[in-house]
Write a protein that holds these residues in place. Structure first.
Motif, short mmCIF file in Angstrom:
data_model
loop_
_atom_site.label_atom_id
_atom_site.label_comp_id
_atom_site.label_asym_id
_atom_site.label_seq_id
_atom_site.Cartn_x
_atom_site.Cartn_y
_atom_site.Cartn_z
N MET A 1 0.82 -1.19 0.00
CA MET A 1 0.00 0.00 0.00
C MET A 1 0.87 1.26 0.00
N GLU A 2 2.11 1.09 0.33
CA GLU A 2 3.03 2.22 0.39
C GLU A 2 3.21 2.90 -0.97
N ILE A 3 3.29 2.09 -2.02
CA ILE A 3 3.47 2.64 -3.37
C ILE A 3 2.25 3.47 -3.77
N LEU A 4 1.07 2.97 -3.46
CA LEU A 4 -0.16 3.70 -3.76
C LEU A 4 -0.18 5.04 -3.02
N MET A 5 0.17 5.03 -1.76
CA MET A 5 0.15 6.26 -0.97
C MET A 5 1.13 7.29 -1.54
N LEU A 6 2.28 6.84 -1.96
CA LEU A 6 3.26 7.75 -2.57
C LEU A 6 2.72 8.33 -3.88
N ALA A 7 2.07 7.50 -4.66
CA ALA A 7 1.49 7.96 -5.93
C ALA A 7 0.38 8.98 -5.68
N ARG A 46 -12.25 8.15 5.02
CA ARG A 46 -12.26 8.13 6.49
C ARG A 46 -13.26 7.12 7.02
N GLN A 47 -14.37 6.93 6.32
CA GLN A 47 -15.41 6.00 6.75
C GLN A 47 -15.05 4.55 6.43
N THR A 48 -14.08 4.34 5.55
CA THR A 48 -13.72 3.00 5.09
C THR A 48 -12.24 2.77 5.31
N PRO A 49 -11.82 2.56 6.54
CA PRO A 49 -10.39 2.38 6.79
C PRO A 49 -9.87 1.10 6.13
N LEU A 50 -8.69 1.21 5.54
CA LEU A 50 -8.03 0.05 4.94
C LEU A 50 -7.18 -0.65 5.97
N ALA A 51 -7.16 -1.95 5.92
CA ALA A 51 -6.30 -2.71 6.83
C ALA A 51 -4.84 -2.43 6.47
N ALA A 52 -4.01 -2.37 7.48
CA ALA A 52 -2.59 -2.08 7.27
C ALA A 52 -1.92 -3.13 6.38
N ASP A 53 -2.44 -4.33 6.39
CA ASP A 53 -1.84 -5.38 5.58
C ASP A 53 -2.52 -5.54 4.22
N SER A 54 -3.32 -4.55 3.81
CA SER A 54 -3.97 -4.61 2.50
C SER A 54 -2.91 -4.59 1.40
N SER A 55 -3.17 -5.35 0.36
CA SER A 55 -2.25 -5.35 -0.78
C SER A 55 -2.46 -4.06 -1.58
N GLU A 56 -1.52 -3.77 -2.44
CA GLU A 56 -1.63 -2.59 -3.31
C GLU A 56 -2.89 -2.68 -4.16
N ASP A 57 -3.16 -3.87 -4.71
CA ASP A 57 -4.34 -4.05 -5.56
C ASP A 57 -5.63 -3.85 -4.78
N GLU A 58 -5.69 -4.38 -3.56
CA GLU A 58 -6.89 -4.20 -2.73
C GLU A 58 -7.11 -2.73 -2.43
N ALA A 59 -6.06 -2.06 -2.03
CA ALA A 59 -6.16 -0.63 -1.69
C ALA A 59 -6.54 0.18 -2.93
N LEU A 60 -5.95 -0.14 -4.06
CA LEU A 60 -6.26 0.56 -5.31
C LEU A 60 -7.73 0.37 -5.67
N ASN A 61 -8.23 -0.84 -5.55
CA ASN A 61 -9.63 -1.11 -5.88
C ASN A 61 -10.59 -0.39 -4.94
N VAL A 62 -10.28 -0.38 -3.65
CA VAL A 62 -11.13 0.33 -2.69
C VAL A 62 -11.15 1.82 -3.01
N CYS A 63 -9.99 2.39 -3.22
CA CYS A 63 -9.91 3.83 -3.53
C CYS A 63 -10.63 4.15 -4.83
N ARG A 64 -10.47 3.31 -5.83
CA ARG A 64 -11.14 3.54 -7.11
C ARG A 64 -12.66 3.54 -6.92
N LYS A 65 -13.18 2.58 -6.17
CA LYS A 65 -14.62 2.51 -5.94
C LYS A 65 -15.12 3.73 -5.17
N LEU A 66 -14.36 4.16 -4.18
CA LEU A 66 -14.78 5.31 -3.37
C LEU A 66 -14.75 6.61 -4.17
N LEU A 67 -13.72 6.77 -5.00
CA LEU A 67 -13.66 7.98 -5.82
C LEU A 67 -14.76 7.97 -6.87
#
Length: 113
Positions: A1-7, A46-67
């Motif tokens: 998830m670190e790469i996504l956050m940097l991007a 803020r309403q949908t916290p991501l687990a710290a161990d989420s993969s980049e793909d999981e985090a990307l998909n969650v963010c994409r859906k929320l946006l």
């Protein structure tokens, strides 16, 4: 998830976020509501916290859906109806202040003899 956050830190406009997540959008909708879309996206994150161990793909998909959800909120609506910012929430009703409250807030006048 670190790469996504940097991007994400490099992105600044609503269009950049939508392009990054490959979300199709109408420029006219974004032009009028860009700040509202980003603020709503932030609220959804803020309403949908991501687990710290989420993969980049999981985090990307969650963010994409929320946006996408945040953008779609404004496709058939408006900033006034959605009331993302406090100024729109406060504008719902007329705020009144009684004369007694104003008087109570004023410093006491001293009588000059």
């Amino acid at each position: 998830m670190e790469i996504l956050m940097l991007a994400l830190k490099r992105l600044s406009t609503a269009e950049e976020f939508l392009d990054f997540f490959a979300i199709e959008y109408q420029p006219a909708v974004v032009h009028v509501n860009r700040l509202h879309i980003l603020q709503r996206f932030h609220q959804y994150l803020r309403q949908t916290p991501l687990a710290a161990d989420s993969s980049e793909d999981e985090a990307l998909n969650v963010c994409r859906k929320l946006l996408d959800r945040a953008y779609r909120d404004f496709v058939g609506s408006s900033a006034i109806k959605e009331k993302v910012f406090k100024v729109f929430r406060d504008a719902e009703g007329v705020k009144t202040v009684s004369v007694e409250n104003i008087r109570a807030a004023l410093p006491q006048r001293q009588k000059v003899a």
